[in-house]
Motif scaffolding. Structure first.
Motif, PDB file in Angstrom:
ATOM      1  N   VAL A  51       8.323   9.500   2.692  1.00  0.00           N
ATOM      2  CA  VAL A  51       9.439   9.559   1.756  1.00  0.00           C
ATOM      3  C   VAL A  51      10.753   9.255   2.467  1.00  0.00           C
ATOM      4  CG1 VAL A  51      10.639  11.000   0.074  1.00  0.00           C
ATOM      5  CG2 VAL A  51       8.176  11.207   0.360  1.00  0.00           C
ATOM      6  N   GLU A  52      10.898   9.732   3.701  1.00  0.00           N
ATOM      7  CA  GLU A  52      12.090   9.402   4.476  1.00  0.00           C
ATOM      8  C   GLU A  52      12.162   7.896   4.697  1.00  0.00           C
ATOM      9  OE1 GLU A  52      14.784   8.450   7.512  1.00  0.00           O
ATOM     10  OE2 GLU A  52      12.631   8.196   7.747  1.00  0.00           O
ATOM     11  N   SER A  53      11.000   7.269   4.905  1.00  0.00           N
ATOM     12  CA  SER A  53      10.965   5.817   5.101  1.00  0.00           C
ATOM     13  C   SER A  53      11.353   5.082   3.828  1.00  0.00           C
ATOM     14  CB  SER A  53       9.559   5.378   5.545  1.00  0.00           C
ATOM     15  OG  SER A  53       9.254   5.874   6.831  1.00  0.00           O
ATOM     16  N   MET A  54      11.011   5.665   2.675  1.00  0.00           N
ATOM     17  CA  MET A  54      11.391   5.046   1.413  1.00  0.00           C
ATOM     18  C   MET A  54      12.914   5.014   1.278  1.00  0.00           C
ATOM     19  SD  MET A  54      10.112   5.991  -2.466  1.00  0.00           S
ATOM     20  CE  MET A  54       8.385   5.750  -2.048  1.00  0.00           C
ATOM     21  N   GLY A  55      13.551   6.135   1.622  1.00  0.00           N
ATOM     22  CA  GLY A  55      15.003   6.182   1.574  1.00  0.00           C
ATOM     23  C   GLY A  55      15.637   5.236   2.581  1.00  0.00           C
ATOM     24  N   ALA A  56      15.066   5.202   3.799  1.00  0.00           N
ATOM     25  CA  ALA A  56      15.613   4.338   4.845  1.00  0.00           C
ATOM     26  C   ALA A  56      15.437   2.870   4.482  1.00  0.00           C
ATOM     27  CB  ALA A  56      14.922   4.638   6.174  1.00  0.00           C
ATOM     28  N   PHE A  57      14.297   2.524   3.900  1.00  0.00           N
ATOM     29  CA  PHE A  57      14.033   1.135   3.508  1.00  0.00           C
ATOM     30  C   PHE A  57      15.059   0.660   2.491  1.00  0.00           C
ATOM     31  CE2 PHE A  57      11.899  -1.532   0.226  1.00  0.00           C
ATOM     32  CZ  PHE A  57      11.828  -2.711   0.960  1.00  0.00           C
ATOM     33  N   VAL A  58      15.347   1.494   1.502  1.00  0.00           N
ATOM     34  CA  VAL A  58      16.322   1.123   0.478  1.00  0.00           C
ATOM     35  C   VAL A  58      17.726   1.059   1.067  1.00  0.00           C
ATOM     36  CG1 VAL A  58      17.420   1.875  -1.665  1.00  0.00           C
ATOM     37  CG2 VAL A  58      14.941   2.026  -1.420  1.00  0.00           C
ATOM     38  N   PRO A  64      24.381  -4.415  -2.204  1.00  0.00           N
ATOM     39  CA  PRO A  64      24.367  -3.266  -3.107  1.00  0.00           C
ATOM     40  C   PRO A  64      23.478  -3.503  -4.319  1.00  0.00           C
ATOM     41  CG  PRO A  64      26.615  -3.768  -2.429  1.00  0.00           C
ATOM     42  CD  PRO A  64      25.753  -4.905  -1.961  1.00  0.00           C
ATOM     43  N   GLN A  65      23.423  -4.743  -4.787  1.00  0.00           N
ATOM     44  CA  GLN A  65      22.568  -5.057  -5.935  1.00  0.00           C
ATOM     45  C   GLN A  65      21.096  -4.897  -5.578  1.00  0.00           C
ATOM     46  OE1 GLN A  65      25.042  -6.964  -4.845  1.00  0.00           O
ATOM     47  NE2 GLN A  65      26.527  -7.045  -6.517  1.00  0.00           N
ATOM     48  N   THR A  66      20.704  -5.402  -4.396  1.00  0.00           N
ATOM     49  CA  THR A  66      19.323  -5.252  -3.949  1.00  0.00           C
ATOM     50  C   THR A  66      18.996  -3.785  -3.709  1.00  0.00           C
ATOM     51  OG1 THR A  66      19.401  -7.424  -2.894  1.00  0.00           O
ATOM     52  CG2 THR A  66      17.628  -5.944  -2.216  1.00  0.00           C
ATOM     53  N   GLN A 112       9.750  -9.277  -8.597  1.00  0.00           N
ATOM     54  CA  GLN A 112      10.719  -8.433  -7.890  1.00  0.00           C
ATOM     55  C   GLN A 112      10.153  -7.043  -7.638  1.00  0.00           C
ATOM     56  OE1 GLN A 112      14.164  -6.754  -9.953  1.00  0.00           O
ATOM     57  NE2 GLN A 112      15.483  -7.536  -8.322  1.00  0.00           N
ATOM     58  N   HIS A 113       9.470  -6.495  -8.650  1.00  0.00           N
ATOM     59  CA  HIS A 113       8.858  -5.172  -8.487  1.00  0.00           C
ATOM     60  C   HIS A 113       7.835  -5.196  -7.356  1.00  0.00           C
ATOM     61  CE1 HIS A 113      10.022  -2.609 -12.076  1.00  0.00           C
ATOM     62  NE2 HIS A 113      10.710  -3.730 -12.260  1.00  0.00           N
ATOM     63  N   LEU A 114       6.960  -6.183  -7.370  1.00  0.00           N
ATOM     64  CA  LEU A 114       5.913  -6.258  -6.355  1.00  0.00           C
ATOM     65  C   LEU A 114       6.512  -6.522  -4.971  1.00  0.00           C
ATOM     66  CD1 LEU A 114       3.136  -8.240  -8.267  1.00  0.00           C
ATOM     67  CD2 LEU A 114       3.362  -5.764  -7.964  1.00  0.00           C
ATOM     68  N   ALA A 115       7.576  -7.312  -4.925  1.00  0.00           N
ATOM     69  CA  ALA A 115       8.222  -7.603  -3.643  1.00  0.00           C
ATOM     70  C   ALA A 115       8.841  -6.337  -3.055  1.00  0.00           C
ATOM     71  CB  ALA A 115       9.289  -8.676  -3.822  1.00  0.00           C
ATOM     72  N   ALA A 116       9.448  -5.512  -3.909  1.00  0.00           N
ATOM     73  CA  ALA A 116      10.067  -4.273  -3.429  1.00  0.00           C
ATOM     74  C   ALA A 116       9.010  -3.326  -2.885  1.00  0.00           C
ATOM     75  CB  ALA A 116      10.846  -3.612  -4.565  1.00  0.00           C
ATOM     76  N   ILE A 117       7.913  -3.183  -3.615  1.00  0.00           N
ATOM     77  CA  ILE A 117       6.852  -2.278  -3.174  1.00  0.00           C
ATOM     78  C   ILE A 117       6.214  -2.795  -1.887  1.00  0.00           C
ATOM     79  CG2 ILE A 117       4.650  -1.224  -3.808  1.00  0.00           C
ATOM     80  CD1 ILE A 117       5.546  -1.610  -6.768  1.00  0.00           C
ATOM     81  N   SER A 118       5.975  -4.104  -1.837  1.00  0.00           N
ATOM     82  CA  SER A 118       5.390  -4.700  -0.641  1.00  0.00           C
ATOM     83  C   SER A 118       6.313  -4.531   0.557  1.00  0.00           C
ATOM     84  CB  SER A 118       5.120  -6.194  -0.881  1.00  0.00           C
ATOM     85  OG  SER A 118       4.569  -6.796   0.278  1.00  0.00           O
TER      86      SER A 118
END
Length: 236
Positions: A51-58, A64-66, A112-118
């Protein structure tokens, strides 16, 4: 600050049979929130590297848009699968793609959804949290970025260029903007960030150095007409 913003504070009771927030012997838990609704899975943000990696990745995204788009996608996906990120399988990704198709999302949106998850799972691989990316091998819809594009006819372009009042400084500026857009096809943000020193003469050609989408620097030749109208504006 970006990580703190990504971590939504608890605003609802946990699911049945889940430990209460702040319960002795258990770390404080919180939820990733898709839009205004809470995800179904409680995540331990204090000690969970996934979960920390999820926050760091974003937070690591420059645009800012991405950043905003990827945060929304990962929140929605977390709510859909109702699983810890480490338990997600390729079949979950395929189910999510089918759900997006069922909701009538555009092919570009699904990609875009799949790219973000990947991207998130690739980020986790780089942190040695996993060896595989569940998005790998999942078919993505084909997208032609210019399928619905329209463009100006020659007479329309001339009509557009006739609008600015060239007897005013503002008109000279607007004319320079329109000419440069028409002759180069730059994005709005790319053109807006151009400075005088970004245009240089090399031999018989003029070159523009600008920052394109994604943050990369690009140098390309531009028509002499672009510099002529920009120079007229600068002199005025």
């Amino acid at each position: 600050p970006e990580l703190k913003e990504f971590r939504i504070k608890p605003v609802a009771q946990p699911r049945e049979n889940s430990p209460s927030p702040g319960q002795e012997g258990n770390p404080t838990r919180t939820w990733l929130s898709p839009d205004n609704s809470l995800a179904l899975v409680a995540y331990d943000l204090e000690s969970d590297p996934w979960v920390e990696s999820m926050g760091a990745f974003v937070a690591n995204k420059r645009s800012p848009q991405t950043n905003r788009a990827y945060r929304m996608v990962l929140n929605q996906f977390s709510a859909f699968v109702s699983k810890h990120p480490s338990d997600v399988k390729q079949s979950d990704i395929i189910r999510y793609r089918h759900q997006l198709e069922h909701l009538g999302r555009a092919p570009s949106s699904i990609r875009q959804h799949l790219a973000a998850i990947s991207g998130y799972y690739t980020f986790c691989i780089s942190r040695d949290l996993t060896l595989s990316n569940p998005v790998k091998g999942v078919n993505r819809p084909l997208v032609n970025a210019y399928t619905n594009a329209t463009w100006l006819a020659k007479d329309q372009a001339k009509a557009l260029l006739s609008q600015p009042n060239l007897n005013t400084v503002k008109g000279k500026r607007d004319y320079a903007i329109l000419v440069t857009l028409l002759l180069t096809g730059l994005r709005r943000s790319e053109l807006a960030n151009i400075r005088r020193g970004d245009i240089q003469k090399r031999g018989e050609k003029l070159y523009l150095t600008y920052t394109c989408k994604g943050g990369a620097k690009i140098a390309r030749d531009i028509p002499k007409k672009c510099w002529e109208v920009i120079e007229q504006y600068l002199i005025a």
